[in-house]
Design a protein around this motif. Structure first.
Motif, PDB file in Angstrom:
ATOM      1  N   ASP A  66       8.567  45.643  -1.371  1.00 20.24           N
ATOM      2  CA  ASP A  66       8.370  44.975  -0.071  1.00 20.24           C
ATOM      3  C   ASP A  66       8.032  43.498  -0.269  1.00 20.24           C
ATOM      4  O   ASP A  66       8.477  42.641   0.470  1.00 20.24           O
ATOM      5  CB  ASP A  66       7.217  45.629   0.699  1.00 20.24           C
ATOM      6  N   ASP A 115      14.550  42.758   6.454  1.00 22.07           N
ATOM      7  CA  ASP A 115      14.947  44.123   6.828  1.00 22.07           C
ATOM      8  C   ASP A 115      16.447  44.346   6.663  1.00 22.07           C
ATOM      9  O   ASP A 115      16.908  45.416   6.314  1.00 22.07           O
ATOM     10  CB  ASP A 115      14.555  44.405   8.279  1.00 22.07           C
ATOM     11  N   THR A 116      17.188  43.279   6.916  1.00 23.94           N
ATOM     12  CA  THR A 116      18.644  43.414   6.898  1.00 23.94           C
ATOM     13  C   THR A 116      19.183  43.800   5.521  1.00 23.94           C
ATOM     14  O   THR A 116      18.626  43.448   4.497  1.00 23.94           O
ATOM     15  CB  THR A 116      19.294  42.085   7.351  1.00 23.94           C
TER      16      THR A 116
END
Ligand code: SAH
Length: 424
Positions: free
Chosen positions: A334, A385-386
């Protein structure tokens, strides 16, 4: 009338260690900030550089070369840039003052103890370098005598006298370097006094440091730097954290309280041993360390489906490897917190990481090396996120290898002693 500024050190031009000494400190900071903006601005907002209230005598590691001058007098100091000539240095604006005094006293003791200095040309003589490391909080002092041979006939009385002069010394080590390479420390060591390591306290944790392990040279700024790194990681207690290029485990151990578990990887086996000992020293049950190439390790782990939530990476000046960056993008944590001592290689690596689906969210320069041209940066990268960027083209890495990488690295430079912040 405004006073003209003069470089505070008389050796400024000869020594070459302090490239920015012709500028007052605030001006040095402005210059570093401008360089950071030029190189890293395209990736995001660059925060104001964090400078030092007192930018002098911050180096807790001092390394002096020993030689004979033209009049056959023993001198100790630094290699003049681009030469084998030693510029005598007794006191230095940025070095620890105790360490400097120890080096001068060792030099003054040599004749009495019949110790000859090493002559590079003939290959004769004994003492090549002296390296002193002082624990900032612990006050423990390590002296490493780097010599061409393990045969040291006056060893006992020499060490006794040295300890008499400097009772603050807690360990003395003989390092044997019989090779003709610019690397200061050899592979073999003999402990002459004390435990062979020192301990220090950094970010409220204890660290054991052995002679060949990397340990940041400016402890005041290191606490600020690691503080920022851990803050950027925003750990919740549930994360698996990878501390890549972990050295003696300083960043991972500092972050361990906020994580579920920490895994550290590091190439230097001595440093890994220190990191394992440090996890124990701090009573940690959630930190593991392993020896290996960070890129290969993460690649192997990624193949097995290992996915760290947060990665700290703190590579040497040459930056991260293609293998590591590729594996990082595959593992897709992340957040990644990149700690860099060269904004040029950081910019090169950020191109890859941002093309691979990360965004540089915070860029914080920290002045770890006042008076020199060097600057440290901590950068928070968050995964977008993409999925559109995840197919990255690693040919970019090749394209983006700038001249920065082609420059000799610290370990290869003969003038590394005292002149480069990540010296060994
Ligand atoms: N994070 C540590 C050390 C940073 S210095 C600290 O802050 O103290 C960079 C470290 O990377 C050094 O300890 C060096 O030995 C290690 N290193 C260099 N190349 C490596 C590689 N390919 N894989 C793993 N570690 C490497």
């Amino acid at each position: 009338m405004e006073e003209t500024y003069r470089p505070p050190c008389a050796l400024y031009k000869k020594c070459g260690g302090c490239q920015l000494q012709h500028l007052p400190y605030p001006e040095q900071l402005r210059r570093k900030q401008a360089r950071e903006i030029a190189l890293l601005g395209p990736f995001g907002h660059v925060e104001d550089i964090i400078g030092m209230a007192d930018p002098t005598h911050y180096r807790n590691k001092v390394c002096a070369a020993f030689a004979l001058d033209q009049k056959k007098r023993i001198v100790s100091g630094v290699y003049q840039p681009g030469s084998h000539r030693v510029v005598p240095v007794d006191e230095c604006l940025i070095e620890d003052e105790t360490a400097d005094r120890i080096i001068v006293d060792i030099r003054n003791m040599l004749r009495d103890f019949k110790i000859q200095v090493f002559d590079e040309r003939s290959g004769r003589g004994f003492l090549r370098h002296v390296l002193v490391r002082r624990g900032f909080r612990s006050g423990e002092v390590m002296v490493v005598l780097v010599a061409s041979s393990p045969v040291f006939p006056t060893q006992k009385p020499f060490v006794r006298k040295l300890l008499e002069l400097h009772p603050e010394i807690t360990t003395v080590i003989l390092n044997i370097n019989d090779r003709c390479t610019p690397v200061v420390l050899g592979e073999r060591e003999k402990i002459l006094h004390g435990p062979g390591v020192i301990e220090d306290v950094l970010c409220a944790h204890r660290f054991r440091i052995s002679p060949r392990s990397f340990y940041q040279v400016n402890p005041v700024q290191t606490e600020i730097l690691y503080g920022k790194a851990v803050e950027f990681a925003a750990l919740s207690g549930r994360e698996t954290v990878l501390d890549a290029y972990c050295g003696v485990g300083t960043i991972g151990i500092t972050a361990s309280g906020g994580a579920k578990q920490v895994i550290g990887v590091e190439l230097n086996r001595d440093a890994v041993k220190d990191a394992i000992a440090n996890a124990r020293l701090n009573g940690l049950k959630n930190a593991w360390f392993t020896a290996g190439d960070a890129g290969e390790y993460l690649q192997g782990m990624a193949k097995e489906g290992f996915r760290p939530d947060v990665v700290f990476l703190d590579p040497p000046r040459s930056g991260s490897s293609e293998a590591f960056l590729k594996a990082l993008l595959k593992a897709a944590p992340d957040r990644a917190v990149y700690i860099s001592c060269d904004p040029e290689t950081l910019a090169r690596d950020l191109k890859i990481l941002t093309a691979g689906g990360y965004r540089a969210q915070k860029i914080q320069p920290v002045d770890m090396f006042p008076y020199t041209e060097h600057v440290e940066t901590v950068c928070l990268l968050s995964k977008l996120d993409t999925k559109q960027h995840t197919e990255i083209d690693l040919r970019m890495y090749e394209k983006n290898v700038t001249n920065a990488e082609k420059k000799p690295t610290a370990g290869k430079s003969r003038t590394m002693c005292r002149k480069t912040p990540d010296c060994m």
